[in-house]
Design a protein around this motif. Structure first.
Motif, mmCIF file in Angstrom:
data_model
loop_
_atom_site.group_PDB
_atom_site.id
_atom_site.type_symbol
_atom_site.label_atom_id
_atom_site.label_comp_id
_atom_site.label_asym_id
_atom_site.label_seq_id
_atom_site.Cartn_x
_atom_site.Cartn_y
_atom_site.Cartn_z
ATOM 1 N N TYR A 354 -35.150 8.014 66.974
ATOM 2 C CA TYR A 354 -33.728 8.327 67.121
ATOM 3 C C TYR A 354 -32.896 7.056 67.158
ATOM 4 C CZ TYR A 354 -29.351 9.445 69.452
ATOM 5 O OH TYR A 354 -28.025 9.538 69.782
ATOM 6 N N LEU A 355 -33.341 6.059 67.934
ATOM 7 C CA LEU A 355 -32.605 4.802 68.019
ATOM 8 C C LEU A 355 -32.584 4.080 66.683
ATOM 9 C CD1 LEU A 355 -33.884 3.575 71.503
ATOM 10 C CD2 LEU A 355 -31.637 4.519 70.962
ATOM 11 N N GLU A 356 -33.695 4.152 65.948
ATOM 12 C CA GLU A 356 -33.747 3.529 64.622
ATOM 13 C C GLU A 356 -32.795 4.233 63.661
ATOM 14 O OE1 GLU A 356 -35.587 0.584 62.030
ATOM 15 O OE2 GLU A 356 -35.319 0.854 64.195
ATOM 16 N N TRP A 357 -32.780 5.556 63.717
ATOM 17 C CA TRP A 357 -31.851 6.321 62.876
ATOM 18 C C TRP A 357 -30.411 6.009 63.250
ATOM 19 C CZ3 TRP A 357 -28.497 10.149 64.807
ATOM 20 C CH2 TRP A 357 -27.753 10.838 63.824
ATOM 21 N N LEU A 358 -30.127 5.915 64.549
ATOM 22 C CA LEU A 358 -28.774 5.654 65.023
ATOM 23 C C LEU A 358 -28.283 4.295 64.550
ATOM 24 C CD1 LEU A 358 -26.771 7.226 66.858
ATOM 25 C CD2 LEU A 358 -27.554 5.803 68.759
ATOM 26 N N SER A 359 -29.182 3.304 64.573
ATOM 27 C CA SER A 359 -28.779 1.959 64.160
ATOM 28 C C SER A 359 -28.539 1.873 62.660
ATOM 29 C CB SER A 359 -29.849 0.936 64.555
ATOM 30 O OG SER A 359 -31.032 1.134 63.804
ATOM 31 N N GLY A 360 -29.105 2.830 61.915
ATOM 32 C CA GLY A 360 -28.960 2.803 60.461
ATOM 33 C C GLY A 360 -27.801 3.609 59.940
ATOM 34 N N ILE A 361 -27.062 4.302 60.826
ATOM 35 C CA ILE A 361 -25.917 5.095 60.380
ATOM 36 C C ILE A 361 -24.865 4.175 59.751
ATOM 37 C CG2 ILE A 361 -23.975 6.508 61.147
ATOM 38 C CD1 ILE A 361 -25.744 7.758 63.208
ATOM 39 N N GLY A 362 -24.443 4.516 58.562
ATOM 40 C CA GLY A 362 -23.420 3.719 57.886
ATOM 41 C C GLY A 362 -23.981 2.574 57.071
ATOM 42 N N LYS A 363 -25.305 2.338 57.180
ATOM 43 C CA LYS A 363 -25.888 1.223 56.431
ATOM 44 C C LYS A 363 -26.489 1.660 55.103
ATOM 45 C CE LYS A 363 -27.043 -1.551 60.498
ATOM 46 N NZ LYS A 363 -28.150 -2.203 61.256
ATOM 47 N N SER A 364 -26.654 2.955 54.928
ATOM 48 C CA SER A 364 -27.266 3.429 53.688
ATOM 49 C C SER A 364 -26.375 3.091 52.502
ATOM 50 C CB SER A 364 -27.491 4.942 53.751
ATOM 51 O OG SER A 364 -26.268 5.606 53.981
ATOM 52 N N GLY A 365 -26.998 2.641 51.461
ATOM 53 C CA GLY A 365 -26.250 2.291 50.252
ATOM 54 C C GLY A 365 -25.716 0.894 50.257
ATOM 55 N N LYS A 366 -25.799 0.218 51.385
ATOM 56 C CA LYS A 366 -25.304 -1.150 51.467
ATOM 57 C C LYS A 366 -26.492 -2.096 51.447
ATOM 58 C CE LYS A 366 -21.189 0.003 54.182
ATOM 59 N NZ LYS A 366 -20.442 -0.261 55.429
ATOM 60 N N SER A 367 -26.479 -3.005 50.549
ATOM 61 C CA SER A 367 -27.583 -3.966 50.470
ATOM 62 C C SER A 367 -27.426 -5.012 51.542
ATOM 63 C CB SER A 367 -27.606 -4.633 49.099
ATOM 64 O OG SER A 367 -26.397 -5.342 48.887
ATOM 65 N N LYS A 368 -28.537 -5.373 52.148
ATOM 66 C CA LYS A 368 -28.530 -6.399 53.175
ATOM 67 C C LYS A 368 -28.712 -7.755 52.531
ATOM 68 C CE LYS A 368 -30.445 -3.504 56.823
ATOM 69 N NZ LYS A 368 -31.533 -3.357 57.818
ATOM 70 N N PRO A 369 -27.938 -8.758 52.953
ATOM 71 C CA PRO A 369 -28.105 -10.090 52.377
ATOM 72 C C PRO A 369 -29.470 -10.660 52.733
ATOM 73 C CG PRO A 369 -26.668 -10.175 54.308
ATOM 74 C CD PRO A 369 -26.914 -8.731 54.009
ATOM 75 N N VAL A 370 -30.089 -11.277 51.746
ATOM 76 C CA VAL A 370 -31.385 -11.895 51.970
ATOM 77 C C VAL A 370 -31.180 -13.358 52.315
ATOM 78 C CG1 VAL A 370 -33.597 -12.492 50.933
ATOM 79 C CG2 VAL A 370 -32.498 -10.311 50.382
ATOM 80 N N ARG A 371 -31.715 -13.767 53.445
ATOM 81 C CA ARG A 371 -31.566 -15.148 53.878
ATOM 82 C C ARG A 371 -32.648 -15.986 53.195
ATOM 83 N NH1 ARG A 371 -31.572 -14.652 60.244
ATOM 84 N NH2 ARG A 371 -33.325 -13.310 59.693
ATOM 85 N N SER A 372 -32.337 -16.415 51.959
ATOM 86 C CA SER A 372 -33.340 -17.103 51.161
ATOM 87 C C SER A 372 -33.719 -18.454 51.738
ATOM 88 C CB SER A 372 -32.822 -17.277 49.734
ATOM 89 O OG SER A 372 -31.611 -18.015 49.735
ATOM 90 N N GLU A 373 -32.873 -18.956 52.652
ATOM 91 C CA GLU A 373 -33.184 -20.267 53.202
ATOM 92 C C GLU A 373 -34.289 -20.206 54.234
ATOM 93 O OE1 GLU A 373 -30.121 -18.458 55.952
ATOM 94 O OE2 GLU A 373 -30.518 -18.581 53.806
ATOM 95 N N ALA A 374 -34.669 -18.999 54.677
ATOM 96 C CA ALA A 374 -35.699 -18.891 55.709
ATOM 97 C C ALA A 374 -37.082 -18.980 55.074
ATOM 98 C CB ALA A 374 -35.566 -17.565 56.463
ATOM 99 N N PRO A 375 -37.834 -20.022 55.371
ATOM 100 C CA PRO A 375 -39.157 -20.170 54.769
ATOM 101 C C PRO A 375 -40.169 -19.276 55.438
ATOM 102 C CG PRO A 375 -38.773 -21.940 56.325
ATOM 103 C CD PRO A 375 -37.520 -21.113 56.293
ATOM 104 N N PRO A 376 -41.278 -19.010 54.758
ATOM 105 C CA PRO A 376 -42.333 -18.253 55.422
ATOM 106 C C PRO A 376 -42.875 -19.030 56.602
ATOM 107 C CG PRO A 376 -43.097 -19.134 53.323
ATOM 108 C CD PRO A 376 -41.627 -19.379 53.381
ATOM 109 N N VAL A 377 -43.260 -18.304 57.641
ATOM 110 C CA VAL A 377 -43.702 -18.922 58.885
ATOM 111 C C VAL A 377 -45.176 -18.643 59.096
ATOM 112 C CG1 VAL A 377 -43.422 -18.916 61.386
ATOM 113 C CG2 VAL A 377 -41.419 -18.710 59.913
ATOM 114 N N HIS A 378 -45.916 -19.671 59.518
ATOM 115 C CA HIS A 378 -47.305 -19.471 59.920
ATOM 116 C C HIS A 378 -47.290 -18.927 61.343
ATOM 117 C CE1 HIS A 378 -49.344 -21.695 56.598
ATOM 118 N NE2 HIS A 378 -48.135 -22.211 56.489
ATOM 119 N N THR A 379 -47.527 -17.648 61.475
ATOM 120 C CA THR A 379 -47.557 -17.050 62.804
ATOM 121 C C THR A 379 -48.950 -17.214 63.390
ATOM 122 O OG1 THR A 379 -48.362 -14.861 62.255
ATOM 123 C CG2 THR A 379 -46.028 -15.283 61.834
#
Length: 391
Positions: A354-379
């Motif tokens: 429910y919380l995940e659905w609630l946080s996604g209201i209004g976001k459908s159809g909108k592309s999220k910017p990709v932060r290309s400057e973030a390198p892969p991380v060795h976790t």
């Protein structure tokens, strides 16, 4: 293998979700499922896993933000989060008291008021209410949030020193753990005698180990995999498994040494417990094939549950207390236990979705910017792009 920069490494979310579910099962004592949880396989339990993961999460969420010019904002966010945890703890405590009082009144079970440290409140409400507000009086099974809130209050200091002098900072943290354990230094209870069930002066060491390891990894470091360390960790984990199912598990301490060194005390996080959770974690790190079993998609149920950890933990605590009361009123059997545990887990997943659905209201159809400057991380679990994780 490198993951796309926009992809979130969900393994910490999954591990956190598993810790939350195990805590829930452990908080409903007396069910057949309690004998199957993590605590039955070694010296540590889900609380240690939760605190270690919390330290790693703080490093992910605030490590890169804790830089000159941004530190004040990061500190305020950490302290605001601590304030949220405090309020959540107080509200949860009052709800739990009401649950047990309701059972005492409507089921005519006054013995309910003698459980989980409620009796002092009934006997001495004025002082105990002060103790609840000042965290000096904590109910049984309701004592994780206070220590976590204190750790978040201390986190800016941890971040500052670990960022510049990680080895020295961990040495000081370890010394504080040792002194607190040997001399029994901990926040006192009020008005009842004794200490907090989980001493933040002791548990900060485990929190800082998680924090320091993740900061080290984010800066390009690695966790060395040594076959002798792997072998030692495996032997220790196997020995702990045998130990907890032997008569030796009942001994408090050995060789007349302080309990913090040779015992299994949870309040002061005795050394055998600390080593056990670190050994288990190291084995997961050492074998990518094992850690990759916990890599899931972002919409996987466990990933969503771990992402919404705070509200799920609060809900899980309340549901567990209701299940405790129901179990006390009607002990039932395997089918009854299965219904209680399955229903409680289902409600937690429902809340997370429910919380995940609630946080996604209004976001459908909108592309999220990709932060290309973030390198892969060795976790600590391998290579991957690690998104910010809520502590």
């Amino acid at each position: 293998m490198t993951m796309p920069n926009s992809e979130r490494d969900t393994r910490i979310d999954v591990f956190r979700a598993l810790a939350l579910l195990i805590i829930f099962v452990d908080h409903v004592p007396g069910t057949v499922f309690e004998t199957l949880t993590y605590k039955n396989f070694g010296f540590s339990d889900a609380a240690e896993a939760f605190v270690l993961i919390s330290g790693m999460s703080v490093a992910l969420a605030y490590g890169s933000k804790f830089q000159p010019g941004n530190r004040l904002m990061a500190i305020l966010k950490l302290w605001r989060r601590a304030g949220v945890l405090y309020v959540a703890h107080i509200v949860t405590t009052m709800v739990v008291v009401a649950i047990f009082c309701g059972a005492a009144v409507f089921e005519k079970r006054p013995d309910m008021l003698t459980l989980i440290n409620i009796e002092p409140l009934i006997r001495n409400p004025q002082q105990v209410l002060i103790g609840i507000v000042t965290l000096g009086h904590q109910l049984g099974y309701n004592n994780i949030l206070p220590v976590y809130a204190v750790l978040l209050l201390m986190a800016p200091t941890f971040l500052l020193f670990i960022s510049y002098r990680p080895v020295a900072a961990l040495a000081i943290s370890g010394a504080l753990w040792l002194v607190a354990g040997i001399y029994q230094i901990a926040p006192p209870n009020y008005p009842e005698p004794g200490f907090w069930f989980l001493n933040p002066l002791s548990w900060q060491f485990l929190f800082n180990i998680g924090l320091a390891s993740m900061l080290h990894i984010k800066r390009g470091g690695t966790i060395p995999v040594n076959r002798w360390l792997v072998g030692t960790a495996a032997v220790y984990v196997a020995a702990a498994l045998i130990w907890v199912h032997s008569p030796l598990w009942g001994h408090v301490s050995w060789l007349n040494l302080p309990v913090v060194l040779t015992g299994f005390d949870k309040t002061f996080l005795s050394l055998p417990r600390l080593i056990h959770i670190l050994a288990v974690s190291y084995l997961i790190v050492a074998f990518p094939s094992v850690s990759n079993l916990f890599r899931t998609s972002r919409d996987h149920p466990l990933a969503i549950l771990g992402k919404r950890s705070l509200p799920v933990f609060i809900a899980g605590t309340v549901i567990a207390m209701v299940a405790q009361v129901m179990k006390l009123i009607n002990p039932g059997g395997f089918a009854y236990d299965s219904l209680l545990i399955a229903a409680g887990i289902a409600m937690q997943f429902a809340l997370a979705y429910y919380l995940e659905w609630l946080s996604g209201i209004g976001k459908s159809g909108k592309s999220k910017p990709v932060r290309s400057e973030a390198p892969p991380v060795h976790t600590p679990f391998g290579v991957g792009a690690m998104a910010t994780s809520n502590p």
